[in-house]
Design a protein around this motif. Structure first.
Motif, PDB file in Angstrom:
ATOM      1  N   LYS A 165       0.815  -1.216   0.000  1.00 29.85           N
ATOM      2  CA  LYS A 165       0.000   0.000   0.000  1.00 29.85           C
ATOM      3  C   LYS A 165       0.849   1.266   0.000  1.00 29.85           C
ATOM      4  O   LYS A 165       0.323   2.352  -0.198  1.00 29.85           O
ATOM      5  N   LYS A 166       2.175   1.120   0.271  1.00 27.95           N
ATOM      6  CA  LYS A 166       3.070   2.278   0.385  1.00 27.95           C
ATOM      7  C   LYS A 166       2.540   3.219   1.470  1.00 27.95           C
ATOM      8  O   LYS A 166       2.426   4.420   1.319  1.00 27.95           O
ATOM      9  N   LYS A 167       2.181   2.618   2.624  1.00 24.52           N
ATOM     10  CA  LYS A 167       1.552   3.362   3.706  1.00 24.52           C
ATOM     11  C   LYS A 167       2.167   2.950   5.034  1.00 24.52           C
ATOM     12  O   LYS A 167       2.518   1.785   5.231  1.00 24.52           O
ATOM     13  N   ILE A 168       2.307   3.922   5.934  1.00 25.57           N
ATOM     14  CA  ILE A 168       2.833   3.646   7.263  1.00 25.57           C
ATOM     15  C   ILE A 168       1.759   3.964   8.295  1.00 25.57           C
ATOM     16  O   ILE A 168       0.989   4.906   8.132  1.00 25.57           O
ATOM     17  N   ASP A 169       1.710   3.126   9.330  1.00 22.34           N
ATOM     18  CA  ASP A 169       0.833   3.354  10.474  1.00 22.34           C
ATOM     19  C   ASP A 169       1.734   3.510  11.687  1.00 22.34           C
ATOM     20  O   ASP A 169       2.581   2.648  11.954  1.00 22.34           O
ATOM     21  N   VAL A 170       1.564   4.601  12.411  1.00 22.45           N
ATOM     22  CA  VAL A 170       2.416   4.915  13.557  1.00 22.45           C
ATOM     23  C   VAL A 170       1.555   5.288  14.754  1.00 22.45           C
ATOM     24  O   VAL A 170       0.581   6.030  14.618  1.00 22.45           O
ATOM     25  N   SER A 171       1.921   4.752  15.925  1.00 23.18           N
ATOM     26  CA  SER A 171       1.325   5.184  17.192  1.00 23.18           C
ATOM     27  C   SER A 171       2.438   5.839  17.992  1.00 23.18           C
ATOM     28  O   SER A 171       3.531   5.270  18.112  1.00 23.18           O
TER      29      SER A 171
END
Length: 96
Positions: free
Chosen positions: A40-46
């Motif tokens: 997806k070329k996507k990052i998820d960050v918390s």
């Protein structure tokens, strides 16, 4: 602790990109979790918003040579990436 979840686009190609991108983010104080999705070329960050912010995350990724949807990757760092990690600068990034 005030945790914030964030998702945005990051260009890259492979598992080596994933390691480099995630390492760049994990080196920032206050990061709780980071996952970059190469398809997806996507990052998820918390992260703890009392210790860092969205632009610090974008800048850390860019410093490692990767474009985000807000900051272009550092050209010298990009040149030093392995061949498999030399992404197309016009590739689509997911922002969802």
């Amino acid at each position: 602790m005030a945790m914030t979840d964030l998702s945005f686009g990051v260009r890259g190609n492979c598992g080596m990109c994933k390691r480099t991108i995630e390492k760049a983010v994990n080196n920032i104080e206050g990061i709780a979790n980071v996952i970059w999705d190469k398809n997806k070329k996507k990052i998820d960050v918390s992260f703890n918003k009392a210790k860092t912010n969205e632009m610090a995350i974008h800048k850390a990724i860019a410093a490692s040579g990767y474009d985000t949807d807000k900051v272009l990757g550092n050209e010298e760092a990009y040149k030093g990436l392995p061949g498999c990690c030399k992404y197309d600068h016009s590739m689509e990034m997911s922002i969802k």
